[in-house]
Scaffold this active site. Structure first.
Site, mmCIF file in Angstrom:
data_model
loop_
_atom_site.group_PDB
_atom_site.id
_atom_site.type_symbol
_atom_site.label_atom_id
_atom_site.label_comp_id
_atom_site.label_asym_id
_atom_site.label_seq_id
_atom_site.Cartn_x
_atom_site.Cartn_y
_atom_site.Cartn_z
ATOM 1 N N MET A 155 0.812 -1.204 0.000
ATOM 2 C CA MET A 155 0.000 0.000 0.000
ATOM 3 C C MET A 155 0.858 1.273 0.000
ATOM 4 O O MET A 155 2.064 1.209 0.200
ATOM 5 C CB MET A 155 -0.929 0.000 1.220
ATOM 6 C CG MET A 155 -1.917 -1.155 1.233
ATOM 7 S SD MET A 155 -3.008 -1.158 2.672
ATOM 8 C CE MET A 155 -4.011 0.293 2.341
ATOM 9 N N HIS A 156 0.201 2.393 -0.259
ATOM 10 C CA HIS A 156 0.737 3.749 -0.045
ATOM 11 C C HIS A 156 1.774 4.222 -1.062
ATOM 12 O O HIS A 156 2.123 5.406 -1.061
ATOM 13 C CB HIS A 156 1.373 3.894 1.345
ATOM 14 C CG HIS A 156 0.563 3.338 2.472
ATOM 15 N ND1 HIS A 156 -0.709 3.778 2.759
ATOM 16 C CD2 HIS A 156 0.850 2.390 3.397
ATOM 17 C CE1 HIS A 156 -1.173 3.125 3.818
ATOM 18 N NE2 HIS A 156 -0.253 2.273 4.221
ATOM 19 N N ASP A 193 -2.715 -5.069 0.260
ATOM 20 C CA ASP A 193 -2.255 -6.386 0.691
ATOM 21 C C ASP A 193 -2.915 -6.865 1.974
ATOM 22 O O ASP A 193 -3.214 -8.060 2.122
ATOM 23 C CB ASP A 193 -0.729 -6.412 0.824
ATOM 24 C CG ASP A 193 -0.159 -5.278 1.677
ATOM 25 O OD1 ASP A 193 -0.940 -4.473 2.218
ATOM 26 O OD2 ASP A 193 1.081 -5.205 1.791
#
Length: 485
Positions: A79-80, A235
């Site tokens: 992520m991110h 995830d």
């Protein structure tokens, strides 16, 4: 057959599931992280694509008939990460990853620019999130910022190369700080606070929705038909779908590169001040809370290299020989990449405390396993204070292969831990399940059931007693030295 692709930090995992949740094939391809300066963590998005294609080709060589029978593809990913594309859809600069800590100052700037940010997003601004990274680019690389046409999360860059579509899902997008998490839509005020608009963003979908189809060229190269691609998940939400954590009071621990304590909720329950994340789940009308520690299994990999062992298993075999009727003399703070929950401190550092002439590799390995467990215990406290109810905890991720680590975690957390089939491939497993839901129009409750139990590890009474004292000492050590970071 359903193809699940999980773009992790250390590698890409590709699996094939059948309609009975049987894992028929899998392949992995490793990735490396670039850390050119302190607090920086980057990867080249082209490497993600190459690793994905290489992993698919491994399966194609061994199981071409299975690939040819695939009905849909699901995606999950780290992520991110800020993946920046120009008007020609070319990558502008290396992607800034989830564990990059350079944008602490920009977090303060962002919250000052939009005082309602925590109310809109349900989260405190942290350097790991995507939005502060874009402010950092604007302030430090203005020429690159001026070129930005689209911003994609890592797995969604793979999707673009697979289908040509700019699309994302709710769970992954929750980690950007641009999403109105309660209403599951992009927030124009949050985007404006980073000098962006909705035009820079991909189209949003629920995790089980179809976002497009494989392009002809990719389908031919991979040995598939031009099958649908489903939105998928970040995830952690994908891992939850894979392990069956989609109902209230269910939770899991993820022992991946980072560590996640994830609790599913049917309602939106933000508590940003606790540094607990509140995100959309990959299942419609469902949310989740999670505490995040930035270094988990990566600490074990690090101490394995440090002590000169060939692999983690070899070191774990030495740790098994330790006397667990007695506490370890060494305590470890696992903040190798800073920390999120509960400290929100990108400058936090790792620490061994209590070294003496008798300290050996097994002692260091044991203290690392225990230090990560104490960090999870801090996260558990934050989740419970934030209103999460936890009845059952499953374990997923590469670290779930270690029963010893499971015994340590169960004893520190003071609760039994359940290990299930498919746990070690959780996010990819969940991505494949989401693909099945999307094309067969099935209920998530039917597909995302809890896998078969392989093992339940109960807390050890002797270990519980000394871990209770050691956890308090661990917390005191951080508080006493944090000013020196």
């Amino acid at each position: 057959m359903y193809l699940g692709i999980d773009l992790g930090t250390s590698g890409v995992k590709v699996i094939i599931l059948d309609c009975h949740d049987t894992l028929l094939a899998q392949a992995n391809c490793s990735l490396t992280v670039s850390r050119p300066y302190p607090l920086w963590s980057e990867q080249n998005p082209h490497d993600w694509w190459q690793a994905t294609c290489d992993a698919v080709q491994q399966i194609k060589l061994e199981h071409p008939a299975l690939l040819a029978a695939v009905k849909a593809v699901g995606l999950s990913g780290q992520m991110h990460g800020a993946t920046l594309l120009d008007t020609d859809n070319k990558v502008i600069r290396p992607a800034i990853l989830w564990n990059d800590g350079r944008s602490e100052a920009q977090c303060k700037t962002l919250e000052a620019a939009q005082p309602n940010s925590r109310k809109i997003t349900g989260n405190i601004a942290m350097p790991g999130f995507t939005a502060p990274k874009l402010l950092w680019v604007k302030e430090n690389e203005p020429e690159n910022f001026s070129k930005i046409a689209k911003i994609l999360l890592p797995k969604d860059y793979l999707r673009f190369l697979m289908t040509g579509d700019f699309a994302s899902d709710m769970s992954d997008s929750s980690g950007t700080l641009w999403l109105d998490v309660a209403n599951r839509c992009w927030s124009a005020p949050m985007l404006a606070a980073t000098h962006l608009t909705v035009a820079h963003m991909p189209t949003l979908y629920e995790g089980t929705a179809i976002t497009g189809n494989l392009s002809t060229s990719v389908a031919q190269a991979w040995g598939l038909d031009e099958v649908p691609v489903v939105a998928g998940a970040g995830d952690n939400a994908a891992g939850a779908a894979g392990i069956g954590v989609i109902k209230p009071n269910q939770a899991f621990l993820s022992l991946g590169t980072s560590g996640v304590y994830f609790a599913a909720n049917e309602n939106y329950l933000p508590n940003p001040e606790s540094a607990v994340h509140t995100f959309c789940h990959c299942i419609e009308n469902t949310w989740h809370q999670m505490s995040v520690i930035l270094s988990a299994a990566s600490c074990l990999s690090w101490v394995t290299r440090l002590t000169g062992f060939e692999n983690e298993l070899a070191l774990l075999n030495e740790v098994e020989k330790c006397d667990f009727t007695q506490p370890c003399n060494v305590l470890f703070l696992p903040y190798l990449s800073g920390e999120r929950t509960p400290h929100n401190n990108p400058d936090a550092k790792g620490l061994f405390f209590g070294l003496d002439h008798n300290t050996n590799a097994a002692t260091l390995g044991r203290s690392v396993l225990e230090g990560v467990a104490f960090a999870f215990a801090d996260g558990q406290q934050a989740l419970l204070k934030s209103g999460s109810l936890i009845d059952e905890v499953s374990v997923i991720g590469g670290g779930s292969k270690s029963p010893l680590w499971g015994r340590i975690l169960a004893s520190v957390l003071n609760r039994p831990l359940t290990f299930r089939e498919g746990g070690e491939v959780g996010p990819a497993f969940g991505a494949a399940r989401l693909a099945r839901i999307g094309v067969e129009n099935l209920s998530p409750k039917v597909v995302c059931n809890s896998g078969k139990v392989k093992l339940v590890i109960e807390p050890d009474e002797v270990m519980q007693k000394y871990y209770r004292l050691q956890h308090k000492k661990y917390q005191d050590i951080y508080q006493s030295i944090k000013a020196h970071f």
